[in-house]
Design a protein around this motif. Structure first.
Motif, PDB file in Angstrom:
ATOM      1  N   ALA A   1       4.188 -16.758  -5.823  1.00 14.00           N
ATOM      2  CA  ALA A   1       5.617 -17.133  -6.071  1.00 14.00           C
ATOM      3  C   ALA A   1       5.094 -18.745  -6.600  1.00 14.00           C
ATOM      4  O   ALA A   1       4.137 -19.297  -6.354  1.00 14.00           O
ATOM      5  CB  ALA A   1       6.213 -17.178  -4.948  1.00 14.00           C
ATOM      6  N   LYS A   2       6.404 -19.105  -7.114  1.00 19.22           N
ATOM      7  CA  LYS A   2       6.285 -20.569  -7.817  1.00 19.22           C
ATOM      8  C   LYS A   2       7.397 -21.219  -6.894  1.00 19.22           C
ATOM      9  O   LYS A   2       8.440 -20.736  -6.865  1.00 19.22           O
ATOM     10  CB  LYS A   2       6.463 -20.797  -9.322  1.00 19.22           C
ATOM     11  N   TRP A   3       7.150 -22.705  -6.721  1.00 23.29           N
ATOM     12  CA  TRP A   3       8.349 -23.536  -6.203  1.00 23.29           C
ATOM     13  C   TRP A   3       8.969 -24.054  -7.256  1.00 23.29           C
ATOM     14  O   TRP A   3       8.647 -24.469  -8.194  1.00 23.29           O
ATOM     15  CB  TRP A   3       7.541 -24.434  -5.445  1.00 23.29           C
ATOM     16  N   LEU A   4      10.294 -24.119  -7.112  1.00 19.81           N
ATOM     17  CA  LEU A   4      11.235 -24.798  -7.990  1.00 19.81           C
ATOM     18  C   LEU A   4      12.057 -25.629  -7.059  1.00 19.81           C
ATOM     19  O   LEU A   4      12.475 -25.751  -5.871  1.00 19.81           O
ATOM     20  CB  LEU A   4      12.631 -24.021  -8.470  1.00 19.81           C
ATOM     21  N   THR A   5      12.536 -26.977  -7.727  1.00 21.92           N
ATOM     22  CA  THR A   5      13.160 -27.999  -6.952  1.00 21.92           C
ATOM     23  C   THR A   5      14.564 -27.524  -6.656  1.00 21.92           C
ATOM     24  O   THR A   5      14.815 -26.487  -7.364  1.00 21.92           O
ATOM     25  CB  THR A   5      13.310 -29.421  -7.666  1.00 21.92           C
ATOM     26  N   PRO A   6      15.408 -28.146  -6.036  1.00 20.60           N
ATOM     27  CA  PRO A   6      16.793 -27.761  -5.727  1.00 20.60           C
ATOM     28  C   PRO A   6      17.664 -27.654  -7.218  1.00 20.60           C
ATOM     29  O   PRO A   6      18.529 -26.855  -7.467  1.00 20.60           O
ATOM     30  CB  PRO A   6      17.467 -28.868  -5.297  1.00 20.60           C
ATOM     31  N   ASN A   7      17.361 -28.363  -8.086  1.00 24.59           N
ATOM     32  CA  ASN A   7      17.864 -28.290  -9.504  1.00 24.59           C
ATOM     33  C   ASN A   7      17.155 -27.155 -10.252  1.00 24.59           C
ATOM     34  O   ASN A   7      17.483 -27.088 -11.757  1.00 24.59           O
ATOM     35  CB  ASN A   7      17.947 -29.618 -10.325  1.00 24.59           C
ATOM     36  N   GLY A   8      16.268 -26.203  -9.721  1.00 23.97           N
ATOM     37  CA  GLY A   8      15.586 -25.450 -10.735  1.00 23.97           C
ATOM     38  C   GLY A   8      14.475 -25.700 -11.448  1.00 23.97           C
ATOM     39  O   GLY A   8      14.193 -25.094 -12.390  1.00 23.97           O
ATOM     40  N   ILE A   9      14.112 -26.835 -11.333  1.00 27.19           N
ATOM     41  CA  ILE A   9      12.690 -27.365 -12.301  1.00 27.19           C
ATOM     42  C   ILE A   9      11.510 -26.900 -11.683  1.00 27.19           C
ATOM     43  O   ILE A   9      11.399 -27.270 -10.391  1.00 27.19           O
ATOM     44  CB  ILE A   9      12.858 -28.985 -12.221  1.00 27.19           C
ATOM     45  N   SER A  10      10.516 -26.213 -12.207  1.00 25.60           N
ATOM     46  CA  SER A  10       9.472 -25.739 -11.865  1.00 25.60           C
ATOM     47  C   SER A  10       8.416 -26.860 -11.563  1.00 25.60           C
ATOM     48  O   SER A  10       8.396 -27.778 -12.423  1.00 25.60           O
ATOM     49  CB  SER A  10       8.779 -24.909 -12.889  1.00 25.60           C
ATOM     50  N   ILE A  11       7.631 -26.940 -10.440  1.00 24.57           N
ATOM     51  CA  ILE A  11       6.692 -27.781 -10.154  1.00 24.57           C
ATOM     52  C   ILE A  11       5.457 -27.464 -10.467  1.00 24.57           C
ATOM     53  O   ILE A  11       4.711 -28.418 -11.240  1.00 24.57           O
ATOM     54  CB  ILE A  11       6.808 -27.970  -8.521  1.00 24.57           C
ATOM     55  N   SER A  12       5.241 -26.170 -10.865  1.00 33.34           N
ATOM     56  CA  SER A  12       3.803 -25.517 -11.019  1.00 33.34           C
ATOM     57  C   SER A  12       3.208 -26.198 -12.407  1.00 33.34           C
ATOM     58  O   SER A  12       4.033 -26.171 -13.571  1.00 33.34           O
ATOM     59  CB  SER A  12       3.803 -24.137 -11.102  1.00 33.34           C
ATOM     60  N   LYS A  13       2.012 -26.761 -12.569  1.00 28.81           N
ATOM     61  CA  LYS A  13       1.576 -27.320 -13.663  1.00 28.81           C
ATOM     62  C   LYS A  13       2.145 -28.565 -14.115  1.00 28.81           C
ATOM     63  O   LYS A  13       1.434 -29.279 -14.695  1.00 28.81           O
ATOM     64  CB  LYS A  13       1.420 -26.194 -14.725  1.00 28.81           C
ATOM     65  N   LYS A  14       3.394 -28.561 -14.240  1.00 27.21           N
ATOM     66  CA  LYS A  14       4.003 -29.692 -14.942  1.00 27.21           C
ATOM     67  C   LYS A  14       4.115 -30.816 -13.987  1.00 27.21           C
ATOM     68  O   LYS A  14       4.125 -31.876 -14.409  1.00 27.21           O
ATOM     69  CB  LYS A  14       5.586 -29.228 -15.346  1.00 27.21           C
ATOM     70  N   GLY A  15       4.471 -30.808 -12.696  1.00 29.74           N
ATOM     71  CA  GLY A  15       4.214 -31.834 -11.746  1.00 29.74           C
ATOM     72  C   GLY A  15       5.812 -32.372 -11.928  1.00 29.74           C
ATOM     73  O   GLY A  15       6.885 -31.993 -12.444  1.00 29.74           O
ATOM     74  N   ILE A  16       6.131 -33.500 -11.094  1.00 31.46           N
ATOM     75  CA  ILE A  16       7.315 -34.350 -11.206  1.00 31.46           C
ATOM     76  C   ILE A  16       7.096 -35.742 -11.635  1.00 31.46           C
ATOM     77  O   ILE A  16       6.183 -36.266 -11.481  1.00 31.46           O
ATOM     78  CB  ILE A  16       8.037 -34.359  -9.839  1.00 31.46           C
ATOM     79  N   GLU A  17       7.969 -35.912 -12.574  1.00 27.50           N
ATOM     80  CA  GLU A  17       7.907 -37.308 -13.380  1.00 27.50           C
ATOM     81  C   GLU A  17       8.341 -38.437 -12.644  1.00 27.50           C
ATOM     82  O   GLU A  17       9.579 -38.090 -11.864  1.00 27.50           O
ATOM     83  CB  GLU A  17       8.483 -37.303 -14.871  1.00 27.50           C
ATOM     84  N   ALA A  18       7.834 -39.508 -12.486  1.00 30.03           N
ATOM     85  CA  ALA A  18       8.389 -40.673 -11.830  1.00 30.03           C
ATOM     86  C   ALA A  18       9.558 -41.166 -12.487  1.00 30.03           C
ATOM     87  O   ALA A  18       9.629 -41.170 -13.833  1.00 30.03           O
ATOM     88  CB  ALA A  18       7.495 -41.774 -11.388  1.00 30.03           C
ATOM     89  N   ASP A  19      10.303 -41.815 -12.137  1.00 32.47           N
ATOM     90  CA  ASP A  19      11.829 -42.285 -12.716  1.00 32.47           C
ATOM     91  C   ASP A  19      11.467 -43.789 -13.160  1.00 32.47           C
ATOM     92  O   ASP A  19      11.822 -43.961 -14.164  1.00 32.47           O
ATOM     93  CB  ASP A  19      12.917 -42.475 -11.559  1.00 32.47           C
TER      94      ASP A  19
END
Length: 415
Positions: free
Chosen positions: A363-381
């Motif tokens: 499985a892959k994890w998505l943030t509450p807003n449905g954004i995939s974390i896998s490979k892409k990561g989370i951008e800093a504001d």
């Protein structure tokens, strides 16, 4: 990890499509020792026909043709080992998925893996993973041989001792790095400045740190600086102590630091999110290959309601990314630093009767807003990059006001 520390191996088991593979293994081994290189016709029929629609076009006759030709024509037939051929075939099949976290362990490798996840090993204290198909340092753990030797996030590991890492899976690399306590392993490192260096490291018992809490006074306000190093088995209790201390000291604001936190237990990320989110708010969505998904929600009382800024970087992975994504999407909490690693997948371990095992991404994890974390990561504001020059990095002290540009920016945002 992956990791020097093996994380995210779910407890549940999948029992789906392994019958054909087990039959294949059985046919190969029995056929070999009986002096026959072809399986019996019933086994062939089972392999070729006992498949669901997904596999209806797979014809295993080609496999047996190659098997026969190899055994008939290879110059040194006595060197051919049926078991090695079998494991090699299965390993090649699994590797063809192209996922660095999906891997097949032969029995001996699986024994080592089980020892490693139980903690009976010596290591050097780094979380590693594949990025752009290159073995990469996710994060060095605090006060470990790797951290003391100056290894930093996003450096590349080109060789382990004399072995090239290009064709190694993450788990194979972990096995090579770990070993008997007191022995030495040498990593050939490509630094952030483009220079290559050899780093000899003495393996030691790795004690993974969990939580640090301190306070910073700023403009008559008390700011709690809370750093989580990993989401291990004791983090829930350690975080609860820290949270109670923050409430008792009436802190006005919080800086939550997840930099170089390679992740760990999903449940711990969900539990800690409950200190910041109201009951029922989505923490993470687990999306499976068949389109189904599980939604994990906060089950806390949002006691830590004060203004918060979070720190992340390329060493923030897995459960760290889940917590960062949950607080960012639900509360709009600012993320300061650099883009996270992008380890947003779930693995399960399936053990087989011969002692081998398959670790497979399910499985892959998505943030509450449905954004995939896998490979892409989370951008800093608010993007604050640390220098890549080794000498400039030496002047930075993570977590020390005035010597940590990312922490200083977080303090500025909380004014």
């Amino acid at each position: 990890m992956e990791l020097e520390t093996q994380n995210n191996i779910a407890e549940k088991k999948i029992k789906k499509f392994y019958l054909p593979i087990l039959l294949l293994a059985f046919g190969l081994v029995i056929g070999y020792f009986a002096g026959q290189y072809k399986p019996s016709e019933p086994i062939k029929r089972l392999i070729n026909n006992n498949q669901d629609v997904t596999y209806k076009d797979v014809n295993f006759d080609l496999f047996w043709q190659v098997w026969d030709k190899l055994n008939q024509k290879y110059v040194d037939k006595s060197s051919l080992d049926a078991e090695k051929l079998l494991y090699g075939a299965i390993g090649g099949m699994v590797n063809s998925a192209g996922d660095p976290y999906t891997t097949y362990f032969e029995p001996q490798e699986n024994n080592k893996f089980q020892e490693e996840i139980s903690g009976s090993f010596g290591g050097v204290g780094i979380e590693i993973g594949k990025k752009d198909n290159i073995l990469t340092v996710v994060a060095p753990l605090k006060d470990t041989p790797a951290a003391k030797a100056g290894i930093v996030t996003n450096e590349k590991i080109l060789k382990i001792d004399s072995k090239d890492t290009q064709d190694l899976s993450t788990d194979e690399a972990v096995t090579l790095i770990r070993g008997k306590i007191g022995t030495t392993v040498t990593l050939n490192i490509l630094g952030l400045n483009g220079e290559v260096r050899d780093v000899p490291l003495i393996r030691a018992t790795i004690k993974i740190p969990t939580v640090d809490l301190s306070y910073i006074e700023q403009s008559d306000k008390k700011i709690a600086y809370l750093r989580i190093y990993s989401f291990n088995q004791i983090v829930d209790g350690e975080f609860k102590k820290a949270a109670q201390d923050i409430l008792n000291n009436k802190a006005d604001k919080i800086i939550l630091d997840l930099r170089n936190n390679p992740g760990g237990l999903l449940n711990s990320a969900i539990n800690i999110a409950g200190w910041f989110l109201t009951k029922g708010q989505v923490v993470v969505i687990e999306e499976y290959g068949n389109g189904q998904s599980d939604v994990y929600r906060a089950d806390g009382n949002a006691l830590l309601k004060m203004p918060i800024v979070m720190l992340i970087n390329g060493g923030s992975a897995s459960a760290s990314e889940i917590l960062a994504g949950a607080l960012h999407d639900n509360r709009g909490i600012k993320l300061v630093g650099e883009k996270s690693f992008g380890k947003g997948s779930v693995q399960e371990l399936e053990n087989f009767a011969d002692g081998s095992a398959l670790k497979v991404t399910i499985a892959k994890w998505l943030t509450p807003n449905g954004i995939s974390i896998s490979k892409k990561g989370i951008e800093a504001d608010v993007k604050i990059e640390l220098p890549k020059d080794v000498k400039a990095l030496e002047a930075i002290e993570i977590g020390k006001q005035g010597k940590d540009p990312q922490l200083d920016k977080a303090l500025e945002l909380l004014k």
